[in-house]
Design an enzyme around this catalytic site. Structure first.
Site, PDB file in Angstrom:
ATOM      1  N   ASP A   1     -37.134-104.393 -50.103  1.00 48.05           N
ATOM      2  CA  ASP A   1     -36.198-103.587 -49.449  1.00 48.05           C
ATOM      3  C   ASP A   1     -36.463-103.286 -48.032  1.00 48.05           C
ATOM      4  OD1 ASP A   1     -34.688-103.283 -51.880  1.00 48.05           O
ATOM      5  OD2 ASP A   1     -35.926-101.801 -52.709  1.00 48.05           O
TER       6      ASP A   1
ATOM      7  N   HIS B   1     -45.217-100.222 -53.749  1.00 47.52           N
ATOM      8  CA  HIS B   1     -44.701-100.839 -54.927  1.00 47.52           C
ATOM      9  C   HIS B   1     -45.530-100.416 -56.097  1.00 47.52           C
ATOM     10  CE1 HIS B   1     -43.064-103.850 -57.740  1.00 47.52           C
ATOM     11  NE2 HIS B   1     -41.798-103.648 -56.880  1.00 47.52           N
TER      12      HIS B   1
HETATM   13  N1  CMC Z   1     -44.720 -93.463 -48.317  1.00 47.38           N
HETATM   14  C1  CMC Z   1     -45.794 -92.752 -48.328  1.00 47.38           C
HETATM   15  N2  CMC Z   1     -46.509 -92.579 -49.300  1.00 47.38           N
HETATM   16  C2  CMC Z   1     -46.374 -93.425 -50.510  1.00 47.38           C
HETATM   17  C3  CMC Z   1     -45.442 -94.324 -50.328  1.00 47.38           C
HETATM   18  C4  CMC Z   1     -44.522 -94.291 -49.376  1.00 47.38           C
HETATM   19  N3  CMC Z   1     -43.370 -95.133 -49.312  1.00 47.38           N
HETATM   20  N4  CMC Z   1     -45.454 -94.909 -51.534  1.00 47.38           N
HETATM   21  C5  CMC Z   1     -46.305 -94.417 -52.333  1.00 47.38           C
HETATM   22  N5  CMC Z   1     -47.132 -93.506 -51.457  1.00 47.38           N
HETATM   23  C6  CMC Z   1     -48.407 -92.725 -51.942  1.00 47.38           C
HETATM   24  C7  CMC Z   1     -48.136 -91.808 -53.035  1.00 47.38           C
HETATM   25  O1  CMC Z   1     -47.868 -90.714 -52.391  1.00 47.38           O
HETATM   26  C8  CMC Z   1     -49.548 -91.695 -53.571  1.00 47.38           C
HETATM   27  O2  CMC Z   1     -50.372 -91.101 -52.737  1.00 47.38           O
HETATM   28  P1  CMC Z   1     -51.471 -90.236 -53.558  1.00 47.38           P
HETATM   29  O3  CMC Z   1     -52.234 -91.023 -53.957  1.00 47.38           O
HETATM   30  O4  CMC Z   1     -52.144 -89.517 -52.350  1.00 47.38           O
HETATM   31  O5  CMC Z   1     -50.826 -89.150 -54.571  1.00 47.38           O
HETATM   32  C9  CMC Z   1     -50.121 -93.258 -53.688  1.00 47.38           C
HETATM   33  O6  CMC Z   1     -49.151 -93.666 -52.425  1.00 47.38           O
HETATM   34  C10 CMC Z   1     -49.580 -94.090 -54.888  1.00 47.38           C
HETATM   35  O7  CMC Z   1     -48.145 -93.819 -55.128  1.00 47.38           O
HETATM   36  P2  CMC Z   1     -47.320 -93.652 -56.315  1.00 47.38           P
HETATM   37  O8  CMC Z   1     -45.944 -92.894 -56.111  1.00 47.38           O
HETATM   38  O9  CMC Z   1     -48.078 -92.938 -57.526  1.00 47.38           O
HETATM   39  O10 CMC Z   1     -46.902 -95.134 -56.758  1.00 47.38           O
HETATM   40  P3  CMC Z   1     -45.728 -95.657 -57.868  1.00 47.38           P
HETATM   41  O11 CMC Z   1     -46.376 -96.864 -58.075  1.00 47.38           O
HETATM   42  O12 CMC Z   1     -45.695 -94.541 -58.643  1.00 47.38           O
HETATM   43  O13 CMC Z   1     -44.380 -95.707 -56.855  1.00 47.38           O
HETATM   44  C11 CMC Z   1     -42.874 -96.485 -55.477  1.00 47.38           C
HETATM   45  C12 CMC Z   1     -44.127 -96.800 -56.210  1.00 47.38           C
HETATM   46  C13 CMC Z   1     -42.085 -97.968 -55.046  1.00 47.38           C
HETATM   47  C14 CMC Z   1     -41.951 -95.658 -56.332  1.00 47.38           C
HETATM   48  C15 CMC Z   1     -43.432 -95.953 -54.212  1.00 47.38           C
HETATM   49  O14 CMC Z   1     -44.192 -96.669 -53.543  1.00 47.38           O
HETATM   50  C16 CMC Z   1     -42.095 -95.301 -53.427  1.00 47.38           C
HETATM   51  O15 CMC Z   1     -41.543 -94.275 -53.606  1.00 47.38           O
HETATM   52  N6  CMC Z   1     -41.936 -96.159 -52.408  1.00 47.38           N
HETATM   53  C17 CMC Z   1     -40.637 -95.988 -51.388  1.00 47.38           C
HETATM   54  C18 CMC Z   1     -39.222 -96.324 -52.382  1.00 47.38           C
HETATM   55  C19 CMC Z   1     -39.276 -97.698 -52.183  1.00 47.38           C
HETATM   56  O16 CMC Z   1     -39.164 -98.560 -51.269  1.00 47.38           O
HETATM   57  N7  CMC Z   1     -38.592 -98.461 -53.317  1.00 47.38           N
HETATM   58  C20 CMC Z   1     -38.431 -99.585 -53.473  1.00 47.38           C
HETATM   59  C21 CMC Z   1     -39.431-100.440 -54.397  1.00 47.38           C
HETATM   60  S1  CMC Z   1     -39.147-102.318 -54.280  1.00 47.38           S
HETATM   61  C22 CMC Z   1     -37.540-102.624 -54.949  1.00 47.38           C
HETATM   62  C23 CMC Z   1     -37.486-102.607 -56.436  1.00 47.38           C
HETATM   63  O17 CMC Z   1     -37.420-101.301 -56.813  1.00 47.38           O
HETATM   64  O18 CMC Z   1     -37.764-103.569 -57.004  1.00 47.38           O
END
Ligand code: CMC
Length: 427
Positions: A363, A306
């Site tokens: 989720d 998240h």
């Molecule tokens: N699986 C594997 N690796 C992950 C995941 C995941 N679900 N989420 C984040 N990471 C890794 C990412 O690859 C990155 O690694 P590195 O630092 O080595 O590059 C690190 O963790 C930070 O991730 P980020 O993508 O920079 O973080 P963000 O804040 O931009 O993204 C997120 C947040 C929710 C988009 C992401 O965690 C994600 O894609 N999760 C899966 C989709 C999901 O479950 N979304 C629902 C969110 S809650 C409902 C709502 O939207 O309110």
């Protein structure tokens, strides 16, 4: 702690610091560009940027705290009705009995949708994704309610809010009924708000619908847990669309579209599809954890991670408990719940997830409950939208009432410098 400075090219610029009621601080850089002759801040994905002051929802992602108007999400999920929470978010206080009764009566009075809207729905193929259908129908509501809200008038604002809270569940239930090939239906004024939503969704034309309190209670809780989440992608969309003074319905329709994506609300559908995939593949959770960690593999563990929570999502905690209870109460055995729990257990002790502070989000378990309630997978994100509606409305109202300027970020241009035009024969 009331000033901060930025130094650039041997010059220092000073800025005031704004603070909130929970000791959060932000550097107010609004004068930066003007004072420095063009310098801007650069923050992809707005990871460090506050876009507004807001008194609706408090979120502390480090300490798993989520509160609506000061009330903890755990308390509200346990003790409140979704309609009370809707009122709380939008109007700022829990309603008295009289206020709630009036709000509900006004909603019932507006819960019809123009018959011509059915023709619009008819134009969609049955295979259409319900999120696209709901976004389009919400936008189409404008045609039938064309006068824009005078935001200076409390009465005008109240009427627009009531209309949307009343009609949106009808549109969501129609999206489902279209999918299931059932005749479109309207609500039943004798029922409570959430009971009515459940009946509108599931009633068969040839049968009397018997309300199942387990289903209603579970849905009430899920809707409350999804009702607001401060400046997330869809809420920021609603606010930014509304900041151009586009109307309430247009802004909410844009919010539905933003929510649809699998990195946001669409993750609840993606989670079930992922868990089903793991099940079909023999249930090897370790294999999928490895895939999620592999930077050359686009696979991500859906329902994990998240932007704001760097600790367990408090909503996921309540939903996980609820998933066990609901499946138990309904007598449903879902192998996918065991796979989800297994994945969570493995992930929470894996260095990759521990270091990046990746925990289950809202989720991860919600889809398992939706499925047990008989809701088709591609309706899951619509259920999220149904819950999020009061938050979107509250944020839109706050944005207009505090007279936010139009949202318009800057950029750092990285394209070609000036070029001479070449006629087509010389290219
Ligand atoms: N699986 C594997 N690796 C992950 C995941 C995941 N679900 N989420 C984040 N990471 C890794 C990412 O690859 C990155 O690694 P590195 O630092 O080595 O590059 C690190 O963790 C930070 O991730 P980020 O993508 O920079 O973080 P963000 O804040 O931009 O993204 C997120 C947040 C929710 C988009 C992401 O965690 C994600 O894609 N999760 C899966 C989709 C999901 O479950 N979304 C629902 C969110 S809650 C409902 C709502 O939207 O309110």
């Amino acid at each position: 702690m009331d000033k901060a400075s930025i130094s650039f090219n041997n010059k220092t610029y000073e800025f005031p610091v704004v603070s909130g009621t929970e000791n959060e601080y932000g550097i107010d850089i609004s004068s930066l560009r003007k004072d420095s002759g063009g310098l801007i801040t650069f923050d992809r994905g707005f990871k460090n940027t506050g876009s507004c002051k807001s008194s609706i929802t408090f979120l502390d992602g480090e300490n798993s705290i989520l509160r609506y108007r000061g009330y903890s999400i755990e308390d509200l999920a346990d003790k409140a009705s979704f309609l009370e929470v809707t009122y709380l978010l939008i109007f700022g206080e829990l309603p008295t009995k009289d206020q709630l009764d009036k709000f509900h009566a006004d909603i019932k009075d507006e819960s019809h949708v123009d018959e011509e809207m059915k023709k619009i729905l008819d134009g969609f193929p049955r295979s259409a994704h319900p999120m696209g259908v709901v976004s389009s129908l919400t936008s189409a509501l404008i045609a039938f309610n064309p006068s824009s809200v005078n935001i200076e008038s409390d009465e005008d604002m109240y009427n627009a809010i009531v209309k949307l809270v009343a009609k949106f569940p009808v549109l969501c239930s129609w999206a489902l009924r279209k999918k299931l090939g059932r005749p479109l239906d309207y609500g039943d004024d004798n029922l409570d708000f959430v009971e009515n939503i459940v009946k509108m969704m599931f009633k068969k034309p040839n049968q009397e619908y018997k309300i199942n309190p387990i289903v209603v209670n579970a849905l009430n809780k899920l809707l409350i847990l999804h009702a607001d989440h401060e400046q997330n992608c869809s809420t920021s969309t609603v606010r930014i669309v509304g900041s151009s003074h586009a109307g309430l319905f247009a802004s909410i329709s844009a919010g539905v579209s933003a929510l649809w994506g699998p990195l946001h609300g669409g993750a609840n559908q993606a989670v079930i599809e992922m868990l089903e995939g793991i099940k079909k593949d023999g249930g090897d959770t370790k294999k999928y954890l490895e895939k999620a960690k592999d930077k050359d593999d686009p696979f991500r563990l859906m329902g994990f991670g998240h932007r704001v929570y760097k600790n367990y999502d408090p909503r996921a905690k309540v939903i996980k408990r609820s998933a066990d209870e609901v499946l138990n109460d309904l007598g449903v055995k879902d192998e996918v719940l065991d796979i989800a729990k297994g994945l969570e257990e493995e992930a929470l002790k894996d260095d990759y997830f521990v270091q990046r502070k990746l925990y289950p989000n809202v989720d991860f378990y919600s889809g398992i409950i939706y499925r047990a309630l008989g809701i088709p997978v591609d309706m899951f994100t619509v259920m999220f939208a149904l819950g999020r509606l009061p938050g979107w409305i509250a944020q839109w109202r706050e944005m207009r009432q505090t007279k936010e300027p139009i949202g318009r970020p800057r950029q750092i241009y990285t394209g070609e410098n000036h070029r001479e035009f070449k006629s087509i024969n010389n290219r």
